[in-house]
Design an enzyme around this catalytic site. Structure first.
Site, mmCIF file in Angstrom:
data_model
loop_
_atom_site.group_PDB
_atom_site.id
_atom_site.type_symbol
_atom_site.label_atom_id
_atom_site.label_comp_id
_atom_site.label_asym_id
_atom_site.label_seq_id
_atom_site.Cartn_x
_atom_site.Cartn_y
_atom_site.Cartn_z
ATOM 1 N N ASP A 51 0.878 -1.268 0.011
ATOM 2 C CA ASP A 51 0.058 0.012 0.087
ATOM 3 C C ASP A 51 0.904 1.288 -0.060
ATOM 4 O O ASP A 51 2.125 1.019 0.161
ATOM 5 C CB ASP A 51 -0.933 -0.099 1.224
ATOM 6 C CG ASP A 51 -0.301 -0.238 2.414
ATOM 7 O OD1 ASP A 51 0.808 0.288 2.479
ATOM 8 O OD2 ASP A 51 -0.652 -0.954 3.430
ATOM 9 N N ASP A 102 8.758 4.203 13.543
ATOM 10 C CA ASP A 102 9.141 2.924 14.148
ATOM 11 C C ASP A 102 10.691 2.445 13.618
ATOM 12 O O ASP A 102 11.576 2.815 14.723
ATOM 13 C CB ASP A 102 8.158 1.858 14.150
ATOM 14 C CG ASP A 102 7.710 1.462 12.832
ATOM 15 O OD1 ASP A 102 7.955 2.224 11.663
ATOM 16 O OD2 ASP A 102 6.664 0.545 12.666
ATOM 17 N N ASP A 154 1.618 5.099 1.308
ATOM 18 C CA ASP A 154 1.555 6.023 2.440
ATOM 19 C C ASP A 154 2.208 7.521 1.894
ATOM 20 O O ASP A 154 3.285 7.330 1.412
ATOM 21 C CB ASP A 154 2.110 5.653 3.783
ATOM 22 C CG ASP A 154 1.212 4.423 4.365
ATOM 23 O OD1 ASP A 154 0.140 4.778 4.670
ATOM 24 O OD2 ASP A 154 2.062 3.667 4.624
HETATM 25 P P1 ATP Z 1 3.301 -2.630 5.124
HETATM 26 O O1 ATP Z 1 4.342 -3.303 4.202
HETATM 27 O O2 ATP Z 1 2.890 -3.850 6.128
HETATM 28 O O3 ATP Z 1 2.143 -1.786 4.723
HETATM 29 P P2 ATP Z 1 4.485 -0.124 6.284
HETATM 30 O O4 ATP Z 1 5.755 -0.067 6.730
HETATM 31 O O5 ATP Z 1 3.649 0.371 5.194
HETATM 32 O O6 ATP Z 1 4.441 -1.764 6.047
HETATM 33 P P3 ATP Z 1 2.286 0.448 8.045
HETATM 34 O O7 ATP Z 1 1.540 -0.164 9.065
HETATM 35 O O8 ATP Z 1 1.474 0.679 6.701
HETATM 36 O O9 ATP Z 1 3.385 -0.408 7.590
HETATM 37 O O10 ATP Z 1 2.557 2.056 8.505
HETATM 38 C C1 ATP Z 1 3.132 2.836 7.619
HETATM 39 C C2 ATP Z 1 4.357 3.796 8.038
HETATM 40 O O11 ATP Z 1 4.005 4.408 9.155
HETATM 41 C C3 ATP Z 1 5.407 2.840 8.552
HETATM 42 O O12 ATP Z 1 6.421 2.431 7.603
HETATM 43 C C4 ATP Z 1 6.137 3.516 9.893
HETATM 44 O O13 ATP Z 1 6.809 4.694 9.107
HETATM 45 C C5 ATP Z 1 4.998 4.216 10.315
HETATM 46 N N1 ATP Z 1 4.192 3.686 11.539
HETATM 47 C C6 ATP Z 1 3.315 2.577 11.392
HETATM 48 N N2 ATP Z 1 3.028 1.989 12.715
HETATM 49 C C7 ATP Z 1 3.978 2.641 13.655
HETATM 50 C C8 ATP Z 1 4.184 2.642 15.089
HETATM 51 N N3 ATP Z 1 3.388 1.901 15.604
HETATM 52 N N4 ATP Z 1 5.029 3.475 15.431
HETATM 53 C C9 ATP Z 1 5.778 4.348 14.794
HETATM 54 N N5 ATP Z 1 5.411 4.280 13.284
HETATM 55 C C10 ATP Z 1 4.479 3.495 12.813
HETATM 56 MG MG MG Z 2 2.187 0.367 4.658
#
Ligand code: ATP
Ligand code: MG
Length: 442
Positions: free
Chosen positions: A73, A153, A75
């Site tokens: 996805d 994170d 962001d």
């Molecule tokens: P995925 O491939 O699973 O979507 P992702 O890294 O995009 O992985 P998401 O849960 O979609 O993970 O979150 C998007 C971004 O938001 C993360 O990459 C991180 O930078 C930030 N983020 C998400 N959850 C947290 C958290 N609990 N604490 C700090 N930053 C977070």
């Molecule tokens: Mg994501």
């Protein structure tokens, strides 16, 4: 992959992440190309940029693009407030209380747009709130791009792709960690886990998904801090559990969760049985279930939390049922009551929506019915909406040495029989040539 010019150090030792000069990878020095980015994410970035706002791709999409993987996805991070984002896009809704952000909707998906978060305290006391033990309850104080990078994170999740000049910005050494295959928390690990204990689960999830290792300082506090998960809302844990087990790396994730003592915080009764298993049944069974699930995900076949939870709670269910039967309860009643009890206790920890807990209970109750049913009843069971899931469940039980091989073979034989011939095979008269099993989903 090239190295960023000067990845800034993220922490000052006291736990506070310090903004620094970013390592900047100009366009020719990295592999993220606009042609790989989902067109609607690009639209959002360009539109914000034209309106005079900063707009960056951030998080998993940048990480995955740099690794040559397809993002799940997209962001976007911006200096526009959620309300300003809403004014820019008609197809937009603001969501979230704890973490307010904008969803921009398209026919084939959503782009999540978040305003840069600040690290400062909130004088009004409403934008940023923490519990007594430091857990962040609300994070709606806005800040700069640098501050936004430091509140993320892991370093590999804090890389920004700028639509202004197509460079990649790295404030926290994320490019180095990507190259090294390292999951590293930004800032002081203990403080970051206190702020949000779900980060412990996320560390495991990303390590399993990317085939990375968890950096020593990030890994060390997890076993002793895992109990903090008990303070996390059960509904949020349900979302995380699905991402942990249904994303295609379930076996590795499960092994890591157990090693880090996280599994026992999510499924305490299952973990208890695993720790005392003499015959290895629960472990073998769960491993088979997760292997099957990983294979299904790899083949793009659907997977459901109902099946997953039915499997994860199968042994606690059996234990409860045996206890009730030992007290003299009839088997069917014991089964019903045990299911309600086990599910009720588990949803206090990891709250699953009712349709999934009902689904899991159906899979359970179909086990006994499948082991008994013959003739007309068997034909009727074939038409049950959960028949296929229940049969798959029976198959794994059989493979794990938990189910009597006879009924497994009997059902397999019936399924291998063309549906028109099944009534005859069951010793039934065919109903005008058309059997009821016409409805079956198998
Ligand atoms: P995925 O491939 O699973 O979507 P992702 O890294 O995009 O992985 P998401 O849960 O979609 O993970 O979150 C998007 C971004 O938001 C993360 O990459 C991180 O930078 C930030 N983020 C998400 N959850 C947290 C958290 N609990 N604490 C700090 N930053 C977070
Ligand atoms: Mg994501």
């Amino acid at each position: 992959m090239p190295t960023a010019d000067s990845p800034a150090s993220a922490a000052n030792g006291s736990g506070e992440a310090l903004p620094g000069t970013p390592g900047i990878l100009p366009r020719p020095e990295h592999t993220v190309s606009r042609s790989q980015i989902w067109e609607n994410a690009l639209k959002v970035l360009y539109r914000l940029h034209r309106r005079g706002y900063q707009a960056h791709l951030v998080g998993g999409s940048v990480r995955d693009l740099l690794l040559g993987r397809e993002p799940k996805d997209y962001d976007v991070a911006t200096d526009a407030t959620p309300e300003e984002v809403r004014d820019v896009f008609r197809n937009c809704r603001l969501i979230g209380r704890r973490f307010r952000l904008a969803h921009v909707y398209f026919q084939d998906g959503v782009v999540e747009v978040a305003t840069f978060r600040g690290s400062g305290s909130d004088p009004e006391g409403e934008g940023k709130r923490r519990s007594e033990d430091g857990m962040i309850l609300r994070d709606n104080v806005y800040g700069t791009l640098e501050e936004d990078a430091c509140r993320r994170d892991f370093t590999v999740n804090a890389l920004y792709y700028s639509i202004a000049d197509f460079s990649v910005l790295d404030y926290v050494g994320g490019v180095d960690d990507l190259q090294a295959g390292r999951v590293r928390l930004i800032g002081d690990p203990e403080q970051r886990y206190c702020e949000d204990p779900v980060r412990m689960l996320r560390a495991v999830r990303f390590a399993a998904k990317l085939g990375f290792f968890i950096e020593a300082g990030t890994a060390a506090p997890i076993p002793s801090m895992s109990s903090l998960l008990e303070g996390v809302p059960a509904a949020r844990l349900f979302e995380e559990v699905n991402k942990l087990f249904l994303a295609g790396n379930g076996v590795t994730t499960y092994q890591m969760l157990r090693r880090f003592r996280l599994f026992e915080r999510l499924f305490p009764e299952t973990a208890e049985l695993l720790s005392q298993e003499g015959d290895h049944f629960p472990h073998t069974f769960l491993t088979h279930v997760l292997e099957d699930t990983d294979r299904r995900v790899a083949r793009d076949l659907p997977v459901t939390p109902a099946f997953l939870f039915a499997a994860l709670l199968w042994h606690p269910l059996q234990q409860e049922r045996r206890g009730l039967e030992a007290e003299g309860m009839a088997p069917d009643d014991a089964m019903q009551k045990a299911a309600a009890e086990v599910m009720g206790r588990q949803t206090g920890r990891v709250a699953m929506p009712k349709r999934f807990s009902e689904g899991a209970r159906e899979i359970w109750s179909l086990q006994a019915r499948m082991e008994r049913a013959r003739g007309k009843r068997a034909l009727r069971l074939l038409g049950h909406p959960r028949f296929r899931a229940a049969f798959d469940f029976l198959l794994v039980r059989g493979r794990s040495g938990e189910a009597d091989p006879d009924p497994v073979a009997w059902w397999q034989d019936l399924l291998d029989t063309p549906s028109g011939q099944r009534p005859a095979k069951l010793g039934l008269k065919s109903e005008g040539g058309k059997s009821r099993s016409g409805r079956e989903s198998a």
